[in-house]
Design an enzyme around this catalytic site. Structure first.
Site, PDB file in Angstrom:
ATOM      1  CG  HIS C  59      48.290  38.936  33.995  1.00  0.00           C
ATOM      2  ND1 HIS C  59      47.551  39.771  34.816  1.00  0.00           N
ATOM      3  CD2 HIS C  59      47.564  37.792  33.885  1.00  0.00           C
ATOM      4  CE1 HIS C  59      46.431  39.152  35.178  1.00  0.00           C
ATOM      5  NE2 HIS C  59      46.417  37.954  34.620  1.00  0.00           N
ATOM      6  CG  LEU C  62      52.196  29.504  31.216  1.00  0.00           C
ATOM      7  CD1 LEU C  62      53.658  29.272  31.586  1.00  0.00           C
ATOM      8  CD2 LEU C  62      52.091  29.757  29.710  1.00  0.00           C
ATOM      9  CG  ASN C  93      44.023  31.427  37.430  1.00  0.00           C
ATOM     10  OD1 ASN C  93      45.137  31.436  36.898  1.00  0.00           O
ATOM     11  ND2 ASN C  93      42.947  31.908  36.835  1.00  0.00           N
ATOM     12  CG  ASP C 151      44.727  36.965  37.602  1.00  0.00           C
ATOM     13  OD1 ASP C 151      44.855  36.262  36.590  1.00  0.00           O
ATOM     14  OD2 ASP C 151      44.137  38.055  37.584  1.00  0.00           O
ATOM     15  CG  ASP C 303      44.667  38.246  31.559  1.00  0.00           C
ATOM     16  OD1 ASP C 303      43.592  38.795  31.836  1.00  0.00           O
ATOM     17  OD2 ASP C 303      44.998  37.120  31.994  1.00  0.00           O
ATOM     18  CG  PHE C 321      35.173  35.993  31.938  1.00  0.00           C
ATOM     19  CD1 PHE C 321      34.558  35.354  32.995  1.00  0.00           C
ATOM     20  CD2 PHE C 321      34.564  37.105  31.371  1.00  0.00           C
ATOM     21  CE1 PHE C 321      33.347  35.813  33.500  1.00  0.00           C
ATOM     22  CE2 PHE C 321      33.350  37.579  31.873  1.00  0.00           C
ATOM     23  CZ  PHE C 321      32.736  36.930  32.941  1.00  0.00           C
ATOM     24  N   GLY C 322      38.221  35.055  28.695  1.00  0.00           N
ATOM     25  CA  GLY C 322      39.646  35.077  28.338  1.00  0.00           C
ATOM     26  C   GLY C 322      39.930  34.861  26.886  1.00  0.00           C
TER      27      GLY C 322
END
Lengths: 324, 182, 421
Positions: C59, C62, C93, C151, C303, C321-322
């Site tokens: 997961h 890129l 996504n 996702d 992720d 987010f992330g």
């Protein structure tokens, strides 16, 4: 001591001593509001930036007046009329202000943590005038001053906060502050606005669902505004709210005699508070406003006064007193 | 800062006698006690002004008003390095309008404190007259300020400090000249 | 030819754990034995290091096509290689969403040009991931996808999830779901709990994830398809997976390193602590670790979600987010799980190799004839992670300046060292 404070970002991290110091320092400024001539030169030549990214008339005017009475100038940013609407980021907006070299910045913003974001980046004092649903430290300070002046002390008092506590930065700051002074705090409001986790914010905080139980033995009551602009989830009809939670004269009688009624303003008479209570003898709302000015003057005096620029060393003075 | 005592300027008895004399002078040169009021400059001007008022009451029967002024907000040394000094309230329960004020302080030096005190008083109203009473005048004026009532005039150098000890604040009672140690 | 000499060969499939040499030739593993001699081979001295099958990340993001300011396939794969990964599965996504074969082929071609780790794309489940119509899944499979997912969001409805699962089971592709209930999630930025209340940040209850996981497991029961729960973060979802496995369903799940390391109490006004799913409660974190140990959790997946610095340098509730994760995954696994004694080194290696491989329906082993993808690492090496040195274009990690014990030392893909320390 306040001298070691660089910013005022919230009450949570202040010690009881620091808070007491601020409350004590507000007293000379309370007295000052009675002078015929309300203009000092203490902050003459200093500029205070008022960066209000969220609408506010009362708090902004209070800070602006505090700065002006201390002799400072202000730079006024108001969200509606600003570049923020054009998509400029918070940091860019604030850096633009900083390039004009103010000596301090007062910020109100709709995002919790916004003052913390900029405090790390700017080389000047930051005063939080309200961030999202997080804190409103000057409100809690003026509320504490109002209660302390009227009741003579804070320790051991019973405070009830009524309303939408979940979304209230005023409630959080008050909870943080008053619990440090041994005040017993009761929270009451519609249950989706008074979640269990609020009890973990500080010691001596409890939730109560019926207003009658919440008001019993109360020495002071803070009535919160119903925040129609901050409702993310399905709200409660006004009639429901009034039925369950309006502070009426009859309900006020359940509290201790002489219990104080406070409200951060603006009030919606007839919604969260009955007009007779709002204007009644137990209401402290006007004192809150005057005290707000004194608190903000004391804060600006200490945070914005003092050197940002190194002055050439003055002839040495003995401790604490000016050259006679 | 380390200091060493060089000599005593006034003993406890001498302070007492000086204040007695000053109290009589004030009333004499004011043509009575009408409109008279004393304003003690925080800190040590305060007990001095209270003692003067008590003395005046004892020989004239008149209790003249006494107030306290804190000059912190009126100081001119704004850009000092370091934190702001703690502010205190004034305590002046009477109006200063049309009053014959006498500012009372322990030591008159550069005159800046008195300038600040006057600024503070003018923010409160419009006195008829302001005069100054000090226990010690040590010279080195930096502003055109003069005292009308002086306990004692002393020659000092720039490095010396006049230390006034009053029992209400310091426990003991005397005035000493001290010097900074290198 | 590449001879990896003297390393501790750890192959979970064959339960091997001994010091041996590994010879790679023409993209395949040629021989694994002690004292291998190969005079023509390039030698890599793996003394004191572990030699494992090549790590797979199920997961990651890129950002190519469309968001190259935050990352490209080239920079992302270099970061993955530095973390010891030999293959990464990138989520669809992007902009546009990878919902058709030509975008999939574009990604595969960019990856080939980068000449770094293997990139196995995951295709969208629905067109544009809008949750309405099925995407061109069969065509994408021909183009190289290894799974489908929407996702970034959950598969929108139970009905669509059923359609996707039915369709993918005939294509033998796993369906990966980002479990979230939009109505409970609504506007939230961190886990709902005492910390969100204290910080005045809108909270997301744990039930947002578990309700959706429950839905997905029920539909997996209905369709008997392969379901994989992405970035699982709650006890609730874990229990659904545990029950599903007990019932013989083909349900798998992954946990990210930040979810077994940090908790909601760690969150502060620093957008490097903002990710979706958010950092969970202490109890959830501890349950996830137990699941990683006992096999309920099949894989560790990063992720990796790069966001260029300016986009993260904003107020907490406005930030995307992330966080990134390729380069800290192994180190966190070692420090939080192995060095603490919670699991064996072999189990950790499974979570990076055989576990992910099984989710994708393939093998990952060190055996003669197998593909020569190898990860070499030093479990005891002390180092400090410095985000500024990352080959990634983005800097959004909460682990900057964190000292670690354990690091990848060489990443080998198809017999070629594509990164070494």
């Amino acid at each position: 001591m306040l001298q070691r404070l660089e910013h005022l970002l919230g009450i949570e991290d202040l010690t009881r001593e620091q808070i007491s110091f601020i409350l004590d320092q507000a007293a000379p400024f309370q007295e000052f509001q009675k002078h015929p001539l309300k203009k000092l030169a203490t902050l003459r030549g200093k500029t205070v930036a008022l960066a209000f990214f969220e609408n506010s008339t009362r708090t902004r005017i209070s800070f602006a007046t505090a700065a002006a009475r201390l002799g400072a100038d202000t730079m006024n940013l108001q969200a509606e009329a600003s570049s923020v609407k054009k998509g400029e980021s918070l940091l860019d907006t604030v850096r633009t202000l900083e390039a004009m070299r103010p000596d301090g910045i007062v910020i109100r913003h709709s995002s919790s943590g916004a003052p913390h974001l900029i405090a790390d980046r700017l080389g000047m004092p930051v005063v939080n005038a309200g961030d999202g649903t997080h804190e409103h430290p000057t409100q809690a300070l003026l509320d504490a001053l109002t209660i302390r002046d009227r009741k003579g002390k804070l320790e051991g008092l019973n405070l009830t906060i009524l309303g939408d506590i979940l979304h209230s930065r005023v409630a959080r700051s008050n909870i943080f502050l008053l619990s440090k002074f041994g005040v017993n705090i009761t929270l009451c409001g519609p249950s989706m606005w008074v979640p269990r986790e609020l009890e973990s914010l500080a010691l001596n905080v409890r939730r109560v669902s019926r207003i009658e139980d919440a008001l019993k033995n109360a020495d002071a009551i803070i009535v919160l505004r119903v925040q129609t602009e901050r409702l993310h989830e399905p709200g409660i009809a006004p009639e429901e709210y009034i039925l369950g939670y309006q502070l009426t004269p009859a309900r006020l009688k359940l509290a201790n005699p002489g219990a104080l009624v406070l409200h951060p303003g603006p009030m919606i008479r007839g919604l969260e508070i009955d007009p007779a209570v709002a204007d009644g003898p137990q209401s402290c709302v006007l004192d809150q406003v005057t005290n707000g000015l004194a608190i903000r003057m004391a804060l600006l005096y200490h945070l914005v006064g003092g050197a940002a620029v190194e002055a050439p060393p003055a002839k040495e003075k003995p401790k604490d007193s000016p050259k006679d | 800062m380390r200091v060493v005592e060089k000599r005593q300027l006034l003993s406890s008895d001498e302070i007492g006698r000086t204040l007695q004399r000053l109290a009589h002078e004030i009333v004499e040169k004011s043509g009575g006690t009408d409109d008279l009021a004393l304003i003690g400059v925080r800190r040590r001007g305060v007990p001095l002004s209270e003692r003067l008022a008590k003395t005046i009451q004892s020989f004239s029967g008149v209790q003249i008003p006494v107030g306290t002024i804190d000059i912190t907000l009126y100081r001119d040394d704004l850009s000092t390095v370091g934190p702001q000094p703690v502010v205190h309230s004034n305590e002046i329960s009477f109006s200063v309008d049309n009053r014959d004020l006498v500012i009372v302080d322990d030591v008159l030096y550069t005159g800046r404190t008195i300038r600040a005190a006057m600024n503070g008083l003018f923010d409160l109203g419009r006195p008829k007259r302001i005069r100054l009473c000090v226990l010690i005048d040590r010279g080195h004026r930096e502003l055109p300020v003069e005292a009308s009532f002086i306990g004692s005039k002393v020659q000092t150098s720039d490095t010396e400090i006049v230390e006034v000890h009053l029992r209400e604040i310091d426990g003991d009672e005397r005035v000493v000249l001290v010097d900074r140690v290198a | 030819m590449l001879l990896i000499k003297n390393g501790r060969v750890l192959d979970p499939s064959s339960k091997t754990d001994s010091v041996q040499d590994v010879l790679l030739s023409e993209g395949r593993i040629s021989k694994i034995a002690a004292g291998v001699s190969a005079p023509d081979a390039e030698v890599f001295d793996a003394t004191g290091m572990v030699v494992a099958p090549g790590f797979i990340d199920l997961h990651c993001h890129l950002r190519e096509p469309g968001q190259e300011m935050s990352e490209t396939i080239e920079t992302g794969t270099r970061s993955a290689a530095k973390g010891g990964f030999t293959a990464v599965c990138c989520m669809p996504n992007t902009q546009p969403v990878n919902d058709n074969a030509s975008i999939t082929r574009g990604i595969v071609e960019r990856a080939a040009a980068a000449k770094s780790v293997r990139v196995w794309p995951i295709g969208a489940a629905s067109v544009g991931s809008k949750g309405e119509a099925l995407a061109e899944i069969a065509a994408m499979k021909d183009a190289g996808i290894v799974a489908v997912s929407d996702d970034g969001k959950p598969v929108a409805t139970a009905r669509l999830m059923r359609q996707v699962m039915d369709y993918c089971s005939t294509l033998d592709l796993p369906v990966i779901d980002h479990c979230e209930d939009p109505s409970l999630f609504a506007g939230g930025v961190m886990r709902e709990g005492p910390r969100s209340i204290r910080l005045g940040l809108k909270g997301i209850p744990a039930e947002s994830e578990s309700i959706c996981a429950g839905r997905d497991v029920e539909i997996a029961g209905l369709t008997r398809a392969r379901l994989h729960i992405a970035h699982m973060s709650t006890t609730g979802a874990l229990e659904y997976v545990r029950q599903a496995k007990k019932n013989g369903l083909k349900v798998t799940c992954e946990v990210t390193p930040h979810h077994f390391t940090l908790i909601d109490e760690d969150v502060r006004y620093d957008t490097n602590y903002k990710m979706n799913p958010p950092l969970a409660s202490r109890a959830d974190r501890d349950a996830l670790i137990a699941g990683l140990v006992d096999g309920t959790v099949d894989a560790i997946a990063t992720d990796h979600a790069p966001h260029h610095a300016a986009s993260k340098d904003v107020e907490f509730d406005r930030a995307p987010f992330g966080i990134t994760g390729f380069e800290t995954a192994l180190a966190l696994g070692l420090s939080e799980l192995v060095h603490t004694g919670k699991m064996s080194l072999t189990r950790l290696v499974e979570l990076f190799t055989t576990g992910p491989a099984r989710v994708l329906g393939m093998n990952r082993k060190l055996a003669a004839g197998e593909v020569a993808d190898v990860t070499v690492f030093s479990p005891g090496q002390s180092w400090t992670y410095r985000v500024a040195e990352s080959p990634s274009k983005s800097r959004n990690s909460p682990f900057d300046a964190r000292p670690f014990k354990g690091a990848a030392t060489a990443t080998i893909v198809a017999g070629r060292i594509i990164w070494r320390q």
